[in-house]
Design an enzyme around this catalytic site. Structure first.
Site, PDB file in Angstrom:
ATOM      1  N   ASN A 103     -14.023 -46.815 -31.176  1.00 12.06           N
ATOM      2  CA  ASN A 103     -15.186 -46.190 -32.067  1.00 12.06           C
ATOM      3  C   ASN A 103     -15.267 -46.910 -33.373  1.00 12.06           C
ATOM      4  OD1 ASN A 103     -17.889 -44.719 -32.842  1.00 12.06           O
ATOM      5  ND2 ASN A 103     -16.414 -43.091 -34.135  1.00 12.06           N
ATOM      6  N   SER A 132     -13.696 -48.227 -40.263  1.00  7.33           N
ATOM      7  CA  SER A 132     -12.609 -48.200 -39.672  1.00  7.33           C
ATOM      8  C   SER A 132     -12.756 -48.298 -38.185  1.00  7.33           C
ATOM      9  CB  SER A 132     -11.807 -46.868 -39.722  1.00  7.33           C
ATOM     10  OG  SER A 132     -11.704 -46.534 -41.284  1.00  7.33           O
ATOM     11  N   ASP A 141     -12.960 -38.421 -34.784  1.00  7.62           N
ATOM     12  CA  ASP A 141     -12.475 -39.365 -35.787  1.00  7.62           C
ATOM     13  C   ASP A 141     -11.293 -39.272 -36.132  1.00  7.62           C
ATOM     14  OD1 ASP A 141     -15.573 -40.217 -35.826  1.00  7.62           O
ATOM     15  OD2 ASP A 141     -15.819 -38.880 -37.513  1.00  7.62           O
TER      16      ASP A 141
HETATM   17  C1  GRF Z   1     -22.680 -47.363 -37.856  1.00  6.92           C
HETATM   18  O1  GRF Z   1     -22.825 -47.268 -39.303  1.00  6.92           O
HETATM   19  C2  GRF Z   1     -21.669 -46.751 -37.421  1.00  6.92           C
HETATM   20  O2  GRF Z   1     -20.364 -46.852 -38.192  1.00  6.92           O
HETATM   21  C3  GRF Z   1     -21.652 -45.443 -37.064  1.00  6.92           C
HETATM   22  O3  GRF Z   1     -23.188 -45.349 -36.475  1.00  6.92           O
HETATM   23  C4  GRF Z   1     -23.924 -46.471 -37.111  1.00  6.92           C
HETATM   24  C5  GRF Z   1     -24.392 -47.285 -36.055  1.00  6.92           C
HETATM   25  O4  GRF Z   1     -25.230 -48.506 -36.466  1.00  6.92           O
HETATM   26  N1  GRF Z   1     -20.915 -44.913 -35.884  1.00  6.92           N
HETATM   27  P1  GRF Z   1     -25.707 -49.394 -35.260  1.00  6.92           P
HETATM   28  O5  GRF Z   1     -26.631 -48.644 -34.260  1.00  6.92           O
HETATM   29  O6  GRF Z   1     -24.706 -50.134 -34.683  1.00  6.92           O
HETATM   30  O7  GRF Z   1     -26.887 -50.321 -36.339  1.00  6.92           O
END
Ligand code: GRF
Length: 196
Positions: A103, A132, A141
């Protein structure tokens, strides 16, 4: 060459960066969204990648996760990448993909797990934030970090300006981290990210 499935719920900008960087070490074979009409599905289709919509509404977490798991295995996924996937996965699903499920989170973990990250970073007057990539473990997380990248936090930042700055480096970080995993340069061993 590892076959990768990406799970999304929304715009899919990280998915796009992963599509653009696919090459010798991985290829994306499937994109699954729990939200019909997620913009990321169009990005997948434009790249000729198979898509599936598996709604979570009206299902138990276990039933939903079992459907996702079946779709991933039917397509022969070897690695599973969460990219803005807004559902918490059950312990059983996570254990079934242990070491193969990653993730991206928009903070310098272990700081600022969970939601409202940029608001909390600004409230705390942090000088640095970042992103991260981590192995997914049952605790939210909390999995071992594979790679991180930092950005400055400016006094004038709003959650949106900070989110935009972090997102730009996510797009650099995620393909690099996935490439490391796909080429066996990092693995999960005894609850630790082991490199080399
Ligand atoms: C990103 O900021 C990621 O870190 C978080 O959700 C957001 C996803 O954005 N987990 P996208 O759909 O990849 O544009």
């Amino acid at each position: 060459m590892k076959s990768v499935a990406v799970l999304i719920s929304g715009r899919g900008s990280n998915l796009q960066s992963l599509i653009d960087a696919a090459g010798d070490s991985y290829r994306i074979i499937l994109v699954v969204s729990n939200v019909e009409g997620a913009a990321g599905l169009d990005k997948a289709r434009a790249a000729g990648i198979a898509t599936a919509v598996i709604p979570h509404i009206g299902k138990t977490r276990e039933a939903f996760d079992a459907e996702i798991d079946a779709a991933l295995r039917a397509e022969g996924a070897e690695l599973v990448v969460l990219a803005g996937f807004m559902r918490i996965l059950s312990d059983g699903f996570v254990r079934g993909w242990e070491g193969k499920l990653i993730n991206i989170h928009p903070s310098l973990l272990p700081a600022y797990r969970g939601t409202r990250v940029h608001e909390r970073v600004i409230e705390a007057k942090e000088a640095l934030s970042g992103a991260s990539v981590h192995f997914v473990v049952p605790e939210l997380d909390a999995g071992p970090v594979i790679a991180q990248i930092s950005v400055p936090v400016h006094p004038s930042d709003t959650p949106q300006t900070l989110a935009d700055r972090v997102l730009a480096v996510e797009h650099q970080l995620y393909p690099e981290a996935l490439t490391m995993l796909a080429s066996d340069k990092v693995k999960l061993e005894n609850g630790l990210a082991v490199f080399g």
